[in-house]
Design a protein around this motif. Structure first.
Motif, PDB file in Angstrom:
ATOM      1  N   LEU A  74     -19.809  20.302  39.409  1.00  0.00           N
ATOM      2  CA  LEU A  74     -19.736  19.300  38.343  1.00  0.00           C
ATOM      3  C   LEU A  74     -19.653  19.984  36.985  1.00  0.00           C
ATOM      4  N   PHE A  75     -20.528  20.986  36.788  1.00  0.00           N
ATOM      5  CA  PHE A  75     -20.497  21.684  35.505  1.00  0.00           C
ATOM      6  C   PHE A  75     -19.168  22.414  35.308  1.00  0.00           C
ATOM      7  N   HIS A 104     -29.257  16.104  35.151  1.00  0.00           N
ATOM      8  CA  HIS A 104     -29.101  17.011  34.018  1.00  0.00           C
ATOM      9  C   HIS A 104     -27.641  17.096  33.609  1.00  0.00           C
ATOM     10  N   PHE A 105     -26.759  17.195  34.612  1.00  0.00           N
ATOM     11  CA  PHE A 105     -25.328  17.289  34.321  1.00  0.00           C
ATOM     12  C   PHE A 105     -24.817  16.040  33.613  1.00  0.00           C
ATOM     13  N   VAL A 106     -25.128  14.863  34.181  1.00  0.00           N
ATOM     14  CA  VAL A 106     -24.572  13.615  33.631  1.00  0.00           C
ATOM     15  C   VAL A 106     -25.026  13.428  32.187  1.00  0.00           C
ATOM     16  N   LEU A 107     -26.349  13.602  31.952  1.00  0.00           N
ATOM     17  CA  LEU A 107     -26.863  13.367  30.603  1.00  0.00           C
ATOM     18  C   LEU A 107     -26.325  14.420  29.627  1.00  0.00           C
ATOM     19  N   THR A 108     -26.227  15.674  30.091  1.00  0.00           N
ATOM     20  CA  THR A 108     -25.721  16.720  29.198  1.00  0.00           C
ATOM     21  C   THR A 108     -24.312  16.399  28.730  1.00  0.00           C
ATOM     22  N   LEU A 126     -18.225  26.344  22.445  1.00  0.00           N
ATOM     23  CA  LEU A 126     -19.422  27.088  22.833  1.00  0.00           C
ATOM     24  C   LEU A 126     -20.377  26.271  23.694  1.00  0.00           C
ATOM     25  N   PHE A 127     -20.564  24.980  23.399  1.00  0.00           N
ATOM     26  CA  PHE A 127     -21.414  24.193  24.300  1.00  0.00           C
ATOM     27  C   PHE A 127     -20.568  23.632  25.440  1.00  0.00           C
ATOM     28  N   GLY A 128     -19.478  22.953  25.078  1.00  0.00           N
ATOM     29  CA  GLY A 128     -18.613  22.392  26.118  1.00  0.00           C
ATOM     30  C   GLY A 128     -17.988  23.468  26.987  1.00  0.00           C
ATOM     31  N   PHE A 174     -24.364  26.988  32.812  1.00  0.00           N
ATOM     32  CA  PHE A 174     -25.127  26.142  33.743  1.00  0.00           C
ATOM     33  C   PHE A 174     -24.476  26.125  35.122  1.00  0.00           C
ATOM     34  N   ALA A 175     -23.134  26.122  35.151  1.00  0.00           N
ATOM     35  CA  ALA A 175     -22.466  26.217  36.460  1.00  0.00           C
ATOM     36  C   ALA A 175     -22.943  27.469  37.182  1.00  0.00           C
TER      37      ALA A 175
END
Lengths: 264, 531
Positions: B348-349, B422-426, B390-392, B399-400
């Motif tokens: 997902l990440f 965590h993934f969905v909210l991030t 940098l974040f995206g 995280f992946a």
């Protein structure tokens, strides 16, 4: 050979890279370096403490390695050789940045760059003296090459001789630089003296620090040479020190041509 | 052998095992822990900033504090979070992936890591000294602002960054020699994992750019404390700093993204059951991005009055980077195409990485265009762009990697439901926070200012709510990681993900720490010696 029993042991384990054991010196050295950096701002007591710790850690690494190197020299892949080669890449970029700054300021200042209050070039007197010093440094490059070729033939006596000669010539060069700095300072050229003073001392000072570092590694090589640690096949340390020393020579030739002779 | 081998080392216990370690896996883990510590600090700084920007006018701090916050946020995230976490992954996995026993220079490796805590402490030291304040000239430290900022914080910034540069240079040297010299027989440049390619290119980017930053920092420190004139304004010192800084800092942004591209190139094949599409194109596009990364730094300086002929060259070079990047995006899509997709958290990440990084890449292409840059430079468009990249990009890739390799590094499985949450909210809050900043930038809101006109209130409020929620979401990850570390399901002795087993799951001196997987070192270890 009697001097390195571990080396003999390694003749059997030749196919395997020997890993160093865990070591307490990296973390100690790192904390010492941190204190040095803080001390540059916070004052000399912290700076001195940091320096002391780094010196102890260096001594620790060298004594740890003197045994360890001895058992492992020439046993394998010459990783050290490659490490030094790429390290010289960073050195090229370091001096590139310094030269870029120098050229920027020379272009910005125009004809007045490097002139003292009487309108004369600060380095006019130094050109000849430093030219002699340049020859001395180049000669040290020759003796360093002789040291390298000597050990490639397996001639340990000549190796010691030429290493000592190289160190002596390098020390003379540093002495000449100190004398020149003192005389320029008495003429009023300081690191605060505009863009010329700043870039001149930065370029020559950084180079001088590299010569000192080179003298350090050559001294370790000489010490190990007197221990009989090198032979025809096992002398990576001599080889990489020679490469480094030649690099420092070449930088100086460029520096002398640009800053003193202003040919570029 | 026993005296020098790992036998003695393995017997060290307690704190000594870590403090005196020269083992690449242990050092890698310490890098990752340290990086996450600074990620939390940098994240809290960002949340404080966004709270200040919830409403126009002063809300919770004065402008000076705001300046310190954005300076330390940028510096921390770049130098103390993303760089160390990649160094950690690289340390742990590169030797495993190429079948090496360890890094080429194990003690230098330990030194590179141990320089980071003192350097990080130094950057924040001024906050604990009475009457002093932190660095406040932005993470770019532009001259003359950084020279005139009073107090010790800025001086600590100059030297602290220099120390981090020394650490990273040593680390880069180590990676290069390791990858060039320590590959096991059969591991070649044309079959080693793409993550290794990414780390190699990253190391080359650092190796040739950090010395330039180091020089620039030393000269700046001299100007601050010794009274030298390296950045003499009448001699073009302000522009000189920008050239030296961006000659480092543009390659640096590829340092911050390439390893994540490498991670995504590992994760996608695993969770689609297909080999990576176009392996060679992927490897050479990493190399191409790295090379082009050195040729574009002036695009940060379009508004400084640089001749337009020069600007045009740099604009074209910048846009060309879109080509190898596009090759990667399409190859990732082609890898997914027709695969048996398993939507586990790492996958997902990785998928979100592709989409969000693409946004950051596209709004960057706009910025590369000189007339557009005239309008958008130093606005929130730039803030949005860098955070999508940098974040995206980088952080989603991290995280992946963290989820993918969690079982390898800890021997336990994380909680999948918490991971997905965590993934969905991030991803939701990442876009709530940053997408609207494009609009703020187009509307002309300047970055790095603690205040704004009331017309921007609503958009800022949305962005701030997103930022606070994004920060709090990371607590889910922290909880998941810490609980799973203690009581997660113990995984078997191999790769828990199934499919073809990748090399990092097969080898390793430090076996899977809980399951005591096969500790058989690589069968064909090449001979070596340090010096």
């Amino acid at each position: 050979m009697a001097q390195h029993p571990e080396g003999a042991a390694h003749a059997h384990a030749d196919e395997e890279m020997t890993l160093p054991h865990g070591s307490k010196w990296p973390i100690i050295a790192a904390m010492g370096v941190g204190l040095i950096y803080v001390g540059l701002i916070a004052g000399w007591p912290i700076l001195a403490g940091g320096l002391a710790i780094v010196i102890i850690a260096m001594a620790g690494i060298i004594t740890e390695d003197a045994r360890w190197w001895n058992g492992n020299v020439g046993t394998g892949m010459r990783n050290g050789w490659w490490g030094v080669l790429f390290f010289l890449g960073t050195e090229v970029m370091l001096f590139s940045a310094l030269f870029a700054t120098y050229f920027n300021h020379r272009a910005a200042a125009g004809a007045g760059f490097g002139l003292n209050p009487e309108g004369q070039f600060y380095l006019a007197d130094a050109v000849v003296k430093t030219g002699i010093n340049t020859v001395i440094l180049l000669l040290s490059g020759v003796t360093c090459h002789f040291a390298h070729t000597a050990i490639r033939r397996g001639d340990q006596q000549k190796l010691k001789l030429w290493l000592v000669a190289t160190i002596a010539l390098g020390a003379v060069f540093i002495g000449g630089q100190v004398v020149e700095y003192l005389s320029l300072a008495s003429e009023g050229l300081r690191v605060q003296s505009g863009t010329f003073g700043a870039t001149f001392y930065m370029l020559t000072g950084t180079h001088g620090a590299h010569v000192l570092g080179g003298l350090g590694v050559l001294s370790i090589c000489a010490w190990r040479a007197f221990q009989g640690q090198f032979d025809q096949k096992r002398h990576v340390a001599v080889e990489v020190s020679a490469i480094y020393w030649h690099f420092v020579d070449v930088v100086w030739v460029l520096l002398y041509a640009v800053v003193y002779l202003r040919v570029l | 052998m026993a005296e020098h081998g790992h036998g003695e080392h393995a017997q060290m216990t307690g704190w000594r095992r870590w403090a005196y370690s020269t083992n690449h896996q242990e050092i890698g883990l310490m890098y990752i822990w340290t990086a996450f510590f600074f990620f939390i600090i940098g994240g809290m700084l960002a949340m404080l900033m966004r709270v200040e920007l919830m409403a126009p006018g002063p809300t919770i701090m004065d402008p000076q504090a705001f300046n310190e916050l954005f300076t330390m946020h940028g510096t921390t995230m770049v130098f103390l979070w993303i760089m160390p976490v990649f160094a950690g992954f690289g340390n742990y996995f590169v030797p495993l992936m190429i079948g090496a026993k360890d890094m080429a220079f194990p003690r230098i490796n330990a030194l590179s890591f141990w320089l980071i805590p003192p350097a990080g402490a130094m950057l924040f030291l001024a906050a604990f000294l009475p009457g002093q304040h932190l660095a406040d000239a932005g993470w770019t430290g532009y001259v003359p602002l950084s020279l005139q900022s009073p107090g010790l914080g800025m001086s600590f910034w100059f030297l602290g960054l220099h120390l981090l540069g020394v650490a990273s240079t040593l680390g880069a040297l180590n990676f290069i020699v390791t990858i060039f010299r320590m590959r096991a027989p059969g591991v070649t440049f044309h079959n080693m994992p793409l993550f290794v390619w990414a780390q190699l290119t990253t190391a080359f980017l650092l190796l040739f750019s950090l010395p330039v930053l180091g020089t620039a920092l030393v000269m700046g420190f001299g100007d601050r404390t010794l009274g030298t004139h390296y950045y003499d304004l009448a001699s073009g010192g302000a522009i000189l700093w920008q050239h030296l800084f961006w000659f480092f800092a543009h390659p640096e942004v590829y340092v911050l993204i390439l390893p994540s591209m490498g991670i995504v190139s590992e994760v996608l094949p695993k969770f689609t059951g297909r080999p990576i599409f176009g392996y060679k194109a992927m490897a050479y596009s990493i190399l191409g991005i790295g090379f082009l990364g050195y040729t574009v730094w002036v695009h940060h300086m379009f508004v400084t009055g640089i001749p337009s002929s020069v600007r045009t060259v740099f604009m074209i070079n910048t846009m060309i980077i879109g080509v190898p990047t596009g090759v990667k995006i399409f190859n990732w899509l082609a890898t997914i195409w027709g695969g048996r997709i398993q939507l586990k958290t790492p996958m997902l990440f990785a998928l979100a990485f592709i989409g969000n990084f693409l946004i950051g890449g596209l709004d960057g292409i706009f910025l590369a265009s000189i007339p557009v840059d005239y309008q958008l430079t130093d606005t929130y468009w730039v803030v949005s762009h860098i955070h999508y990249v940098l974040f995206g990009g980088a952080v989603l890739g991290i995280f992946a990697g963290v989820y993918y390799w969690f079982p390898r590094m800890t021997g336990r499985m994380y909680n999948e439901k918490l991971g997905v949450a965590h993934f969905v909210l991030t991803v939701i809050f990442l876009n709530v926070t940053f997408f609207i900043q494009h609009s703020l930038g187009l509307a002309g809101m300047p970055r790095r200012v603690a205040d704004y006109i009331p017309a921007f209130t609503q958009m800022n409020l949305i962005s701030s709510i997103g930022a606070v929620c994004l920060g709090l979401t990371q607590l889910l990850f922290l909880y998941n990681a810490l609980v799973s570390l203690r009581s997660g399901r113990i995984v078997g002795s191999g790769d828990p993900w199934g499919g073809s087993v990748r090399p990092e799951w097969q080898h390793g001196i430090m076996p899977n720490p809980v399951a005591h997987a096969s500790a058989e070192p690589h069968a064909e270890v090449r001979h070596g010696g340090e010096l």
